[in-house]
Design a protein around this motif. Sequence first.
Motif, PDB file in Angstrom:
ATOM      1  N   GLU B  17       2.221 -58.515  71.034  1.00  0.00           N
ATOM      2  CA  GLU B  17       3.467 -58.023  70.982  1.00  0.00           C
ATOM      3  C   GLU B  17       3.329 -56.645  70.450  1.00  0.00           C
ATOM      4  N   TRP B  28       6.422 -51.569  84.258  1.00  0.00           N
ATOM      5  CA  TRP B  28       6.505 -52.526  85.066  1.00  0.00           C
ATOM      6  C   TRP B  28       5.680 -52.062  86.284  1.00  0.00           C
ATOM      7  N   TRP B  31       1.871 -52.256  85.875  1.00  0.00           N
ATOM      8  CA  TRP B  31       1.615 -53.782  86.111  1.00  0.00           C
ATOM      9  C   TRP B  31       1.369 -54.223  87.720  1.00  0.00           C
ATOM     10  N   LYS B  87      10.111 -59.553  83.649  1.00  0.00           N
ATOM     11  CA  LYS B  87       9.025 -60.717  83.572  1.00  0.00           C
ATOM     12  C   LYS B  87       8.284 -60.886  84.474  1.00  0.00           C
ATOM     13  N   ALA B 118      -0.493 -66.139  82.215  1.00  0.00           N
ATOM     14  CA  ALA B 118      -0.125 -64.911  81.440  1.00  0.00           C
ATOM     15  C   ALA B 118       1.306 -64.819  81.853  1.00  0.00           C
ATOM     16  N   ILE B 120       4.251 -61.525  81.076  1.00  0.00           N
ATOM     17  CA  ILE B 120       4.143 -60.317  80.429  1.00  0.00           C
ATOM     18  C   ILE B 120       5.984 -60.418  80.290  1.00  0.00           C
ATOM     19  N   TYR B 131       7.360 -55.003  74.200  1.00  0.00           N
ATOM     20  CA  TYR B 131       6.256 -55.415  75.125  1.00  0.00           C
ATOM     21  C   TYR B 131       5.491 -56.710  74.729  1.00  0.00           C
ATOM     22  N   THR B 132       5.765 -57.762  75.269  1.00  0.00           N
ATOM     23  CA  THR B 132       5.217 -59.034  74.952  1.00  0.00           C
ATOM     24  C   THR B 132       4.196 -60.012  75.878  1.00  0.00           C
ATOM     25  N   ALA B 133       2.983 -60.094  75.574  1.00  0.00           N
ATOM     26  CA  ALA B 133       2.245 -60.620  76.392  1.00  0.00           C
ATOM     27  C   ALA B 133       1.893 -61.919  75.784  1.00  0.00           C
ATOM     28  N   TRP B 155      -6.351 -56.478  74.589  1.00  0.00           N
ATOM     29  CA  TRP B 155      -5.083 -56.506  75.132  1.00  0.00           C
ATOM     30  C   TRP B 155      -4.345 -55.055  74.483  1.00  0.00           C
ATOM     31  N   LEU B 159      -3.600 -51.644  76.402  1.00  0.00           N
ATOM     32  CA  LEU B 159      -1.900 -51.292  76.490  1.00  0.00           C
ATOM     33  C   LEU B 159      -1.926 -49.858  76.128  1.00  0.00           C
TER      34      LEU B 159
END
Lengths: 169, 169
Positions: B17, B28, B31, B87, B118, B120, B131-133, B155, B159
Amino acid sequence: MTRLIHQPDPLLDLVFERIVDVPQELVWAAWTTPEHLKHWFTPVPWNTVDCEIDLRPGGIFRTVMRSPEGKDFPNVGCYLEIIKNEKLAWTNALGPGYRPSNPSTAEETACGSFFFTAVILLERHQKGTKYTALVIHKDEAGRKQHEEMGFHEGWGKALDQLVAHVKTL
Amino acid sequence: MTRLIHQPDPLLDLVFERIVDVPQELVWAAWTTPEHLKHWFTPVPWNTVDCEIDLRPGGIFRTVMRSPEGKDFPNVGCYLEIIKNEKLAWTNALGPGYRPSNPSTAEETACGSFFFTAVILLERHQKGTKYTALVIHKDEAGRKQHEEMGFHEGWGKALDQLVAHVKTL
């Protein structure tokens, strides 16, 4: 576009297709309501004695099948796609919340030691509903095992039961 | 409701996070666009040399990571949920069209011999984006292996690269 993502591979996939004389909405209800599903999901003399449905992507789809000898076989999977009255996809390769399933657990289910994804497609038809079930396996052995367990006969009997059940509603 | 389906389990899951000072829309884009993703997805000196994105449920998410020694590691999975700017969920336990993956194939990927899903999550934040993975494993061994491969550092570096890249756009 939705349909194109599923290109059945005859070596890996099983397809069951039939026209049924009941409306899409009732077939959908039979697949998505535990109380209805228990009436038809397992060909007699097997029974579905429990069912849990959390109808959203990642939500649990759990059934417990009871053999004629009284042995229970739990199955846990999760929903992948839900398009009301049109498309329902779930898999036992993932559990609730999309957690990858443990193969050792799957070996103890009535489905045997293989993972699959099932896609149910419903289309309006002049006689009622065109019902297509596509069952997607990871390899040829999984497809073969499922076929030899009596896939076509089993899905056919279950659909007969589904139609008979929704006609009583 | 969408969030409640993911209850991280500290034994099985990894959570990353961070607040980043770039808008959700750019995270977005980073990704979901192969040309952007290749710029940041693998911490240097690794490289992402190929990327295929079919951004719909069941659509392919494929990357090829190249080690500093020049060895290529392909990864194939599929998307599960796509809520634009909010999401993105995918798994390597299923391939395109939701076909269950073959474990033997996964063993040859850079991700090791385990499957994961995963998720996101992007949320608007006064400083930019929260940002949460969430990375969901099937068992404790999978979580541990991923953690020991340097999950948090990897990660985090990726990021950093993502943020640096979108700032050049």
